[in-house]
Design a protein around this motif. Sequence first.
Motif, PDB file in Angstrom:
ATOM      1  N   VAL A   1       0.826  -1.205   0.000  1.00 18.38           N
ATOM      2  CA  VAL A   1       0.000   0.000   0.000  1.00 18.38           C
ATOM      3  C   VAL A   1       0.860   1.255   0.000  1.00 18.38           C
ATOM      4  O   VAL A   1       0.504   2.277  -0.599  1.00 18.38           O
ATOM      5  CB  VAL A   1      -0.955  -0.011   1.215  1.00 18.38           C
TER       6      VAL A   1
ATOM      7  N   GLY B   1      -4.848   6.575   6.011  1.00 19.27           N
ATOM      8  CA  GLY B   1      -6.076   6.742   5.243  1.00 19.27           C
ATOM      9  C   GLY B   1      -6.213   5.675   4.187  1.00 19.27           C
ATOM     10  O   GLY B   1      -7.313   5.142   3.949  1.00 19.27           O
ATOM     11  N   GLU B   2      -5.109   5.317   3.518  1.00 17.35           N
ATOM     12  CA  GLU B   2      -5.158   4.299   2.462  1.00 17.35           C
ATOM     13  C   GLU B   2      -5.315   2.900   3.049  1.00 17.35           C
ATOM     14  O   GLU B   2      -6.034   2.063   2.512  1.00 17.35           O
ATOM     15  CB  GLU B   2      -3.892   4.378   1.611  1.00 17.35           C
ATOM     16  N   TYR B   3      -4.630   2.631   4.159  1.00 20.19           N
ATOM     17  CA  TYR B   3      -4.648   1.280   4.714  1.00 20.19           C
ATOM     18  C   TYR B   3      -6.007   0.962   5.339  1.00 20.19           C
ATOM     19  O   TYR B   3      -6.567  -0.111   5.112  1.00 20.19           O
ATOM     20  CB  TYR B   3      -3.545   1.134   5.755  1.00 20.19           C
ATOM     21  N   PHE B   4      -6.546   1.929   6.116  1.00 16.83           N
ATOM     22  CA  PHE B   4      -7.796   1.653   6.819  1.00 16.83           C
ATOM     23  C   PHE B   4      -9.022   2.029   5.979  1.00 16.83           C
ATOM     24  O   PHE B   4     -10.145   1.650   6.294  1.00 16.83           O
ATOM     25  CB  PHE B   4      -7.840   2.423   8.146  1.00 16.83           C
ATOM     26  N   GLY B   5      -8.809   2.797   4.903  1.00 11.88           N
ATOM     27  CA  GLY B   5      -9.933   3.201   4.056  1.00 11.88           C
ATOM     28  C   GLY B   5     -10.688   4.381   4.614  1.00 11.88           C
ATOM     29  O   GLY B   5     -11.742   4.749   4.066  1.00 11.88           O
ATOM     30  N   HIS B   6     -10.222   4.971   5.664  1.00  7.47           N
ATOM     31  CA  HIS B   6     -10.827   6.157   6.254  1.00  7.47           C
ATOM     32  C   HIS B   6      -9.768   6.866   7.091  1.00  7.47           C
ATOM     33  O   HIS B   6      -8.704   6.329   7.350  1.00  7.47           O
ATOM     34  CB  HIS B   6     -12.037   5.779   7.125  1.00  7.47           C
ATOM     35  N   GLU B   7     -10.087   8.089   7.462  1.00 11.01           N
ATOM     36  CA  GLU B   7      -9.128   8.816   8.303  1.00 11.01           C
ATOM     37  C   GLU B   7      -8.952   8.024   9.592  1.00 11.01           C
ATOM     38  O   GLU B   7      -9.929   7.713  10.277  1.00 11.01           O
ATOM     39  CB  GLU B   7      -9.649  10.216   8.602  1.00 11.01           C
TER      40      GLU B   7
ATOM     41  N   GLU C   1      -5.931   3.785  15.808  1.00 10.53           N
ATOM     42  CA  GLU C   1      -5.434   3.252  14.536  1.00 10.53           C
ATOM     43  C   GLU C   1      -4.165   3.975  14.095  1.00 10.53           C
ATOM     44  O   GLU C   1      -3.200   3.348  13.639  1.00 10.53           O
ATOM     45  CB  GLU C   1      -6.519   3.392  13.467  1.00 10.53           C
TER      46      GLU C   1
END
Length: 667
Positions: free
Chosen positions: A72, A85-91, A96
Amino acid sequence: MNLFFEESGEFKAGAVLSQQGEAFQVEMATGKRSKVKSRDVLLQFAAPEPGQLMTEARALADEIDLDFLWEVAGEEEFGFAELGGEYFGHEPKPVEAAALLLRLHAAPVYFYRKGRGRYKAAPEDSLKAALAGIERKKQQALVQAQYVDELKAGRLPESFRPLAMQLLFKPDKNSIEYKALEAAANEMQTTLHRVMLAAGGVASPKQLHLGKFLHEYFPKGTGFPALAVPPVPALPEAPVQAFSIDDVTTTEIDDALSVTPLADGRVRIGIHIAAPGIGIRRGDTLDAIARQRLSTVYMPGDKITMLPDTLVDAFTLAEGRSCPALSLYATLDTATWTVLGTETRAELVPIAANLRHNDLDHLVTEENLAAGAGDYPHKTDIAVLWQWAQALEQARMEKRAAFGLKPEQTNRVDFNFYVEDDVVSIVRRKRGAPLDKIVAELMIFANSTWGKLMHDSGVPGIYRAQGGGGSGGGWGARMQVRMLTHAAPHQGLGVDQYAWSTSPLRRYTDLVNQWQILACAEHGVTAPLAAPFKPKDADLFAIVSAFDAAYAAYADFQSGMERYWCLRWLSQENARMVDAVVLKDEILRLVDIPLIIRLPGMPQAARGAQVRLELIRWDEVDLSIEARVVEVVNAAAGTADVADEADPVDDEIATTDTETGAESVQQ
């Protein structure tokens, strides 16, 4: 407000108590307070509590898939919040974000740190190489653990067999084998040497001591390359029948003697020294070998020769043949034993016999010589030599007195070691027996006479000098034996100069001096031009320095091996109660063997007193021994068997110039 921040390379979380400009006063869950600068703050959050955030972040970090995270991340540098943001798909939430940062920071193989909170994914090739290295280390750790278990069980891992000595004496400390050996020794609370002995990597303590010496001084082994024996030039044959006197174990026979009656009460005595210097030349291959070794190494039951066996066999003074020799002839008046003249020449000397101390010492006694009793080879010649030897000794004692020294002690005891099939016998032998004295006195005469010949000819040589060492230091320092390249008195021996020249098969100094003496004998006044070594030759000084160091190291090794064999003798004889003599203070020597024991706190006893000892234990690995005094058998001070500690020349004066039971004596 709460902060997630970095302090001293660690990530922490705490509640803000106050803020002053760019600094926060923060209290951690433990109650500890810290001053945190704003540049070290990575997250500000209101919930959860700091302690809870750290707990949940660590748990979540363990669940993050590093390989997926690496994919990623891409190739560009990034901040942890961006990647979140990219890994979890949200801020990312505070837990986290903190978890992601913990995971990035804990994986330097995957992600290179570029700044506070900033990272860059490792290139694919670098990552693969690093992961392979980690896997390799894991496998090595497993192998190392297996090695440790085997060593602790007393088994030697197969890979250790060719490395056993190297691991002990010249190890690669980064190798798995060494780390395993060290770990096993630490876990067993013992030494590396004992672990290796217990596992069978070293056969015995004897091999341990020998291996240590060989690794340091003979790392390439003790063998010799295949070399041809140098040709000997045509030499005249001497009209004598010479004979040698040596121990039964001697193979490097350096010296022989001859007696030729002359008219008018005169006699000519020949001192014949093996002459490898006729065949070996300075700078040739054999010289390089001899110069590298510098001396034969002696130990009970074995030796490492300075020269190849083929060359020793060619030049040793073996009976039944005419051998190349450098001869010193002394013409004497037998009425006064005055030396009327000397002559030095190279020649072939017929050797009629190799006599052995073991066969003759009980026959050639002072009493038998005085009475003309006994039947033994060369009886008449030995009687003549005995008379001259006594005259030589008397002259030396007078010279010693002139130097301000006491007469030499004649009550010392020597010990001969004989080893066969790892069984040792140690034989006491009184110093100063007639055959010993004959050889010793004639060798001293030869070394002094040839030293004078080199000096008078203007040819440098290697001399041993004693005394006159200046006013600094104590008596021992002033009387320290020194090696020089010019003639100087040897006060301990009672001679005006002394150049080791009579053992050229086993000492490099003697070989060097033999070259110089041959030049004097052959070229006379032009000897300084013809001699291999010229005055102030820097190479001669280098030889002296190297020989001093090597000879001292070899002597220490011999002493250590003799101590080992003394301890072996105790085990062999099951000795528990033994007699010893006090040398000085708390130092004793056993009566039957030359084993020195230090007993701190022992009852005070006069020097020379005899005591009874109980031997408690001894160790053939570290060569230690424990004992206690049972009784003082003879408290009166005596001198029997005891060297004069105030006379440092005593050890310089040996009884013979031959090997004595695998010992190299010091003439």
